[in-house]
Design a protein around this motif. Structure first.
Motif, short mmCIF file in Angstrom:
data_model
loop_
_atom_site.label_atom_id
_atom_site.label_comp_id
_atom_site.label_asym_id
_atom_site.label_seq_id
_atom_site.Cartn_x
_atom_site.Cartn_y
_atom_site.Cartn_z
N ASN A 199 3.07 9.63 10.02
CA ASN A 199 1.64 9.53 10.32
C ASN A 199 1.13 8.09 10.21
N ASP A 200 2.02 7.14 10.43
CA ASP A 200 1.66 5.72 10.54
C ASP A 200 1.08 5.11 9.28
N PHE A 201 1.44 5.65 8.11
CA PHE A 201 1.08 4.96 6.87
C PHE A 201 1.95 3.73 6.73
N GLU A 202 1.36 2.68 6.15
CA GLU A 202 2.10 1.42 6.00
C GLU A 202 2.52 1.14 4.57
N TYR A 203 1.73 1.62 3.60
CA TYR A 203 2.00 1.26 2.21
C TYR A 203 1.89 2.47 1.28
N ILE A 204 2.70 2.44 0.24
CA ILE A 204 2.52 3.32 -0.90
C ILE A 204 2.32 2.45 -2.13
N ALA A 236 11.28 5.52 -0.14
CA ALA A 236 10.12 5.05 0.62
C ALA A 236 10.46 3.79 1.43
N LYS A 237 11.20 2.89 0.81
CA LYS A 237 11.56 1.66 1.53
C LYS A 237 12.47 1.97 2.72
N GLY A 273 5.83 -0.06 2.98
CA GLY A 273 5.68 -1.10 1.98
C GLY A 273 5.49 -0.47 0.61
N THR A 274 6.08 -1.06 -0.41
CA THR A 274 6.05 -0.47 -1.74
C THR A 274 5.38 -1.43 -2.72
N ASN A 275 4.30 -0.97 -3.31
CA ASN A 275 3.55 -1.77 -4.27
C ASN A 275 3.52 -1.06 -5.62
N LEU A 276 3.58 -1.84 -6.69
CA LEU A 276 3.59 -1.28 -8.04
C LEU A 276 2.40 -1.78 -8.84
N LEU A 277 1.66 -0.84 -9.46
CA LEU A 277 0.62 -1.17 -10.42
C LEU A 277 1.12 -0.77 -11.80
N LYS A 331 17.31 -4.52 -18.44
CA LYS A 331 18.19 -3.61 -17.69
C LYS A 331 17.58 -3.16 -16.35
N ASN A 332 16.25 -3.10 -16.27
CA ASN A 332 15.66 -2.52 -15.05
C ASN A 332 14.96 -3.51 -14.12
N VAL A 333 14.75 -4.75 -14.57
CA VAL A 333 13.93 -5.65 -13.75
C VAL A 333 14.60 -6.04 -12.43
N LYS A 334 15.91 -6.05 -12.39
CA LYS A 334 16.59 -6.37 -11.13
C LYS A 334 16.22 -5.33 -10.07
N GLN A 335 16.23 -4.06 -10.45
CA GLN A 335 15.83 -3.01 -9.51
C GLN A 335 14.35 -3.11 -9.15
N VAL A 336 13.53 -3.46 -10.14
CA VAL A 336 12.10 -3.59 -9.89
C VAL A 336 11.83 -4.62 -8.80
N VAL A 337 12.40 -5.80 -8.93
CA VAL A 337 12.11 -6.86 -7.97
C VAL A 337 12.80 -6.61 -6.62
N ASP A 338 13.88 -5.87 -6.63
CA ASP A 338 14.56 -5.58 -5.36
C ASP A 338 13.84 -4.50 -4.55
N LEU A 339 13.20 -3.56 -5.24
CA LEU A 339 12.64 -2.40 -4.56
C LEU A 339 11.16 -2.51 -4.25
N PHE A 340 10.41 -3.21 -5.08
CA PHE A 340 8.97 -3.30 -4.83
C PHE A 340 8.65 -4.57 -4.05
N ASP A 341 7.82 -4.41 -3.02
CA ASP A 341 7.42 -5.56 -2.20
C ASP A 341 6.38 -6.42 -2.92
N SER A 342 5.56 -5.80 -3.73
CA SER A 342 4.59 -6.55 -4.53
C SER A 342 4.37 -5.82 -5.84
N ILE A 343 4.04 -6.59 -6.85
CA ILE A 343 3.87 -6.04 -8.20
C ILE A 343 2.61 -6.63 -8.81
N THR A 344 1.76 -5.75 -9.34
CA THR A 344 0.55 -6.18 -10.02
C THR A 344 0.61 -5.70 -11.46
N VAL A 345 0.45 -6.65 -12.39
CA VAL A 345 0.57 -6.33 -13.81
C VAL A 345 -0.76 -6.60 -14.51
#
Length: 460
Positions: A164-169, A189-190, A195-199, A208-222
């Protein structure tokens, strides 16, 4: 410049505003394409602009105000008038043609941007922030034993989003990093082209997990409210600052540049917010920010928590913050008017919706109320969900419908304020948000000042 006849009639824009500069003021109107600096004396002259618009009347009023000679006043006003005519704030002897953006908004029905889904993957959270906008909903969901969406159900829904033409989650919660299958979901989703964004509050990032975080999320807001431990913990709880700092240390060890910090502005951190840009840049090389004003969940909460800063203190604190951010490489480098709201049509229930952990669908992430439920992804297709959203009668609601906002020159920028916050405070999305109006005005003024500085930097 030829001198103007005394019987000349000057037509002005219906509204303008003066924004304080270090020296003088910035003259602004939402009905013109320009804004420019004026002196204190020029502002004083504009303060007595006559209702008749006749030049001679203006000279008389200005002469009395300045206690000056008529001829001297005419000589003083002459260059100001020409400057304002060129900037389309005034027109000579004919009605002024000004921007009619309100009609364009109504006719074009701006949908608020790209189709975006806010997906809460868990109700669990490891912090208890005082102002959390969905704490009650999470507590209600847990107490009622509402069944959370399974991975399979989320995969099926992601398929529908892509179709349905969504661009981001935007992955949210709770704290989304607490869901054990978060990376499996994001990877799916990717692979579907979304597009994958993390809040995130940042506390669950580990080596242990940050490599996956930066590889999978297109943007990250902390969420980080301050460089000072006690100020951050005043609203997020004891021990939260060090956990977030440690998480960011792990995250930034991967040299990810698409990281933004989101401080929530309260009375606890506004005085020292200006220290955050230098702290974050020197420690992590972060220069991107999404500061957001604390938005109360009820009138009662504003009295109990007392988190709203004094308006003047807020204005001073935000001005200093942006000045310090401007000194950081890459800080505030983009055109500030890209965040313009176009009358506050934010896209709720039209181009965005928010999914709770149990699959209920709401107009936006701040409007998780039973009376605003659009359906559930387990039972309705996406087109039906949007139809249900339209049936709520809130699509396109903005400051354009608010009588108190109609003639405000800042309406184009603030849109009358967040409609979700207005609903929480007054139970009506078309109400005038009297409580937050002054903060919205400060935000609009600050935005215009940054735009002015940005435009100046392009010519230097």
């Amino acid at each position: 410049m030829s001198m103007l006849a005394l019987d000349s009639k000057l037509y002005r824009v219906p509204r303008w505003a003066f924004i304080k500069l270090e020296k003088g003021f910035l003259l602004y109107s939402d009905l013109t394409p320009t804004l420019f600096p004026i002196t204190q004396n020029e502002k004083s002259a504009l303060d007595v602009f006559p209702q008749s618009g006749i030049l001679e009347d203006w000279i008389v009023l200005a002469t009395n105000k300045f206690n000056a000679d008529f001829a001297e006043t005419l000589k003083y006003l002459h260059p100001l008038i020409h400057k304002m005519i060129n900037a389309k704030f005034l027109a000579l002897n004919k009605p002024l043609e000004y921007l009619d953006w309100k009609t364009q908004l109504v006719d074009n029905s701006n949908d608020g941007g790209s189709r975006t889904c806010y997906l809460s993957v868990t109700d669990n959270c490891n912090l208890r922030c005082l102002y959390c906008y969905n704490a009650d909903e999470r507590e209600h969901s847990i107490c009622q034993g509402r069944e959370a969406l399974s991975d399979i159900e989320i995969f099926e829904f992601i398929d529908k989003l892509a179709d349905n033409d969504f661009e981001y989650i935007v992955f949210t919660g709770g704290e989304p990093m607490l869901r054990k299958s978060i990376f499996t979901i994001v990877e799916y989703a990717k692979n579907k082209g979304l597009g994958t964004n993390l809040l995130s509050n940042g506390t669950a990032f580990t080596h242990k997990n940050v490599k996956q975080v930066v590889d999978l999320f297109d943007s990250i807001t902390v969420s980080l409210d301050s460089s000072i431990e006690s100020e951050h913990e005043a609203t997020r709880g004891k021990g939260s600052w060090k956990r977030t700092i440690r998480g960011l240390d792990f995250l930034m060890s991967q040299s990810r540049h698409e990281i933004a910090l989101r401080p929530v502005i309260t009375d606890h951190n506004i005085d020292n917010l200006y220290l955050l840009p230098e702290f974050a840049y020197s420690r992590w090389n972060i220069s991107s920010y999404q500061p957001t004003m604390y938005l109360p969940n009820s009138i009662k909460e504003t009295k109990e928590l007392a988190l709203l800063p004094d308006v003047k203190k807020y204005a001073k604190g935000m001005d200093l913050f942006y000045r310090k951010l401007g000194n950081i490489p890459g800080g505030n480098a983009d055109d500030p008017l890209k965040s313009i709201s176009y009358g506050g049509k934010c896209g709720m229930a039209k181009s965005i919706f928010s999914i709770s952990a149990n699959g209920d669908v709401f107009p936006c992430q701040s409007l998780h109320f039973d009376e605003l439920t659009m359906g559930n992804i387990r039972h309705q297709e996406i087109d039906e969900l949007f139809k249900n959203g339209e049936a709520l009668g809130i699509v396109g609601v903005s400051g354009l419908q608010i009588p108190e906002c109609t003639d405000c020159p800042f309406l184009l920028l603030c849109g009358g304020g967040c409609r979700a916050t207005t609903y929480k405070l007054y139970g009506n999305m078309t109400a005038f948000n009297e409580l937050m109006c002054c903060y919205s005005k400060v935000g609009a003024e600050n935005q215009l000042l940054r735009y002015y500085e940005y435009r100046k930097s392009l010519t230097n």
